[in-house]
Write a protein that holds these residues in place. Sequence first.
Motif, PDB file in Angstrom:
ATOM      1  N   THR A 192     131.471  16.348  26.695  1.00 44.01           N
ATOM      2  CA  THR A 192     131.969  15.162  27.597  1.00 44.01           C
ATOM      3  C   THR A 192     131.106  15.246  29.178  1.00 44.01           C
ATOM      4  OG1 THR A 192     133.561  16.347  28.984  1.00 44.01           O
ATOM      5  CG2 THR A 192     134.357  14.923  27.067  1.00 44.01           C
ATOM      6  N   PRO A 193     130.623  14.363  29.842  1.00 44.48           N
ATOM      7  CA  PRO A 193     129.833  14.591  31.109  1.00 44.48           C
ATOM      8  C   PRO A 193     130.479  15.674  31.967  1.00 44.48           C
ATOM      9  CG  PRO A 193     130.281  12.267  30.638  1.00 44.48           C
ATOM     10  CD  PRO A 193     131.000  12.892  29.812  1.00 44.48           C
ATOM     11  N   GLU A 194     131.663  15.855  32.009  1.00 44.34           N
ATOM     12  CA  GLU A 194     132.283  16.961  32.566  1.00 44.34           C
ATOM     13  C   GLU A 194     131.922  18.510  31.976  1.00 44.34           C
ATOM     14  OE1 GLU A 194     134.196  14.424  31.627  1.00 44.34           O
ATOM     15  OE2 GLU A 194     134.064  13.321  33.373  1.00 44.34           O
ATOM     16  N   GLN A 195     132.006  18.396  30.721  1.00 46.72           N
ATOM     17  CA  GLN A 195     131.624  19.548  30.001  1.00 46.72           C
ATOM     18  C   GLN A 195     130.249  19.900  30.375  1.00 46.72           C
ATOM     19  OE1 GLN A 195     133.127  18.476  26.120  1.00 46.72           O
ATOM     20  NE2 GLN A 195     135.045  19.944  26.450  1.00 46.72           N
ATOM     21  N   TRP A 196     129.271  18.968  30.271  1.00 45.93           N
ATOM     22  CA  TRP A 196     127.830  19.064  30.570  1.00 45.93           C
ATOM     23  C   TRP A 196     127.732  19.618  31.855  1.00 45.93           C
ATOM     24  CZ3 TRP A 196     124.623  19.729  26.994  1.00 45.93           C
ATOM     25  CH2 TRP A 196     124.115  18.781  25.675  1.00 45.93           C
ATOM     26  N   THR A 197     128.488  19.517  32.764  1.00 45.66           N
ATOM     27  CA  THR A 197     128.255  19.830  34.028  1.00 45.66           C
ATOM     28  C   THR A 197     128.634  21.338  34.055  1.00 45.66           C
ATOM     29  OG1 THR A 197     128.938  17.938  35.188  1.00 45.66           O
ATOM     30  CG2 THR A 197     128.892  19.894  36.529  1.00 45.66           C
ATOM     31  N   LYS A 198     129.542  21.793  33.468  1.00 43.34           N
ATOM     32  CA  LYS A 198     129.995  23.226  33.225  1.00 43.34           C
ATOM     33  C   LYS A 198     129.137  23.955  32.386  1.00 43.34           C
ATOM     34  CE  LYS A 198     135.164  23.175  33.928  1.00 43.34           C
ATOM     35  NZ  LYS A 198     135.725  21.769  33.481  1.00 43.34           N
ATOM     36  N   ILE A 199     128.395  23.390  31.370  1.00 42.17           N
ATOM     37  CA  ILE A 199     127.473  24.027  30.709  1.00 42.17           C
ATOM     38  C   ILE A 199     126.105  24.282  31.568  1.00 42.17           C
ATOM     39  CG2 ILE A 199     125.874  23.619  28.687  1.00 42.17           C
ATOM     40  CD1 ILE A 199     127.969  21.915  27.428  1.00 42.17           C
ATOM     41  N   ALA A 200     125.857  23.380  32.402  1.00 44.46           N
ATOM     42  CA  ALA A 200     124.677  23.723  33.307  1.00 44.46           C
ATOM     43  C   ALA A 200     125.064  24.620  34.419  1.00 44.46           C
ATOM     44  CB  ALA A 200     124.606  22.239  34.149  1.00 44.46           C
TER      45      ALA A 200
END
Length: 401
Positions: A192-200
């Motif tokens: 999800t967009p939130e998960q992409w942010t955490k991955i970054a």
Amino acid sequence: VSRFEDVAMAPPDPILGVSEAFRACTNESKLNLGVGAYRTEDLQPYVLNVVKKAEKLMLEKGENKEYLPIEGLAAFNKATAELLLGADNHSIQSQRVATVQGLSGTGSLRLAAAFINRYCPNSKVLISSPTWGNHKNIFNDAGVPWSEYRYYDPKTVGLDFEGMIADIKAAPSGSFILLHGCAHNPTGIDPTPEQWTKIADVLEEKGHTPFFDVAYQGFASGSLDEDAFSVRLFVERGFEVFVAQSYSKNLGLYSERIGAINVICSSSGVANRVKSQLKRLARPMYSNPPVHGARIVANVVGDPNLFSEWKAEMEEMAGRIKNVRKRLYDNLSQKDKSGKDWSFILRQIGMFSYTGLNTSQSENMTNKWHVYMTKDGRISLAGLSLAKCDYLADAIIDSYH
Ligand SMILES: Cc1ncc(COP(=O)(O)O)c(CN[C@@](C)(CC(=O)O)C(=O)O)c1O
């Protein structure tokens, strides 16, 4: 006796070999859900209208067949970077993107792997578990060590986000993290967009370099911009990023072998030097790329009418796959009396559905039902019509239980 007597017969490719087996099958119920190639509702290959229009234009122009520069067709390289990042992106405005036309996604991944092998010899690449089968071959043959990060959780038939983060955190700093930009192959599960942010956040913390494989931009959601969200997030955050692109699926140019490798660098000076070394690697590999597909992309994107017609055709292709996904889910839910929850099929995105069928169950799909699919339980919904969902649902239920 032959000098090559000891050369063994190679096994069929896990994905492309399925199409060979399908072609050899004579049963009229046969279904090819193996290779991720779009088919119409009549299960026929599809040449986009904009491609036909662009080719007509190109024929009328009477263009020559001169060699392209090693880095490819300039108009294509400009168009492909702008499609990926947005023409107004700061990285493009400040000439920080090194773009080299590649032999589709595979060739672009391979050229990047050759660069990593030469300039980052002590780094490894982390790939998702599971991932597109050819990723391992590409890094093996380029001499780049790789290991896997957890990605698919069979219990939830969803993303093992905690496992993914833990494995990326545990990797040696400065690793390359191979990420699917959208429409993860084979699971169809995207962060999800939130998960992409955490991955970054984790990549930033560890000094890892993101390496995106973008093989389905515009084909997953139907929107070029939506499908580029993850890449643009990382570029916005100031990472140096590798991005391999392909026009096989979204423009249907499978056999034209048109794609690109983009390296977004922290300065234009670095971008120029990186581009020069990518060219130096390409020259002895294939010297320079084929012009036809590059001209088609440049003509389609360069003409406002063709570009908007292309977007409409992508939405149409993505829409047909969404319809088929929904119909398959409905059929499975109605027919399966075991109470199994099939909703994971609706949560997946893109060309594939990861059914959770194991190897022997997948083999039953082929041997008993003539449904051709990869042994990891992946089915390409692009090869399925609404009319065939009923039959496929019967095959899946029979193979599951
Ligand atoms: C994630 C991913 N990256 C790169 C590629 C390379 O495609 P290209 O070289 O044609 O640009 C594919 C294609 N994967 C397909 C659709 C076909 C294949 O296996 O080559 C698949 O069935 O998975 C892919 O799924």
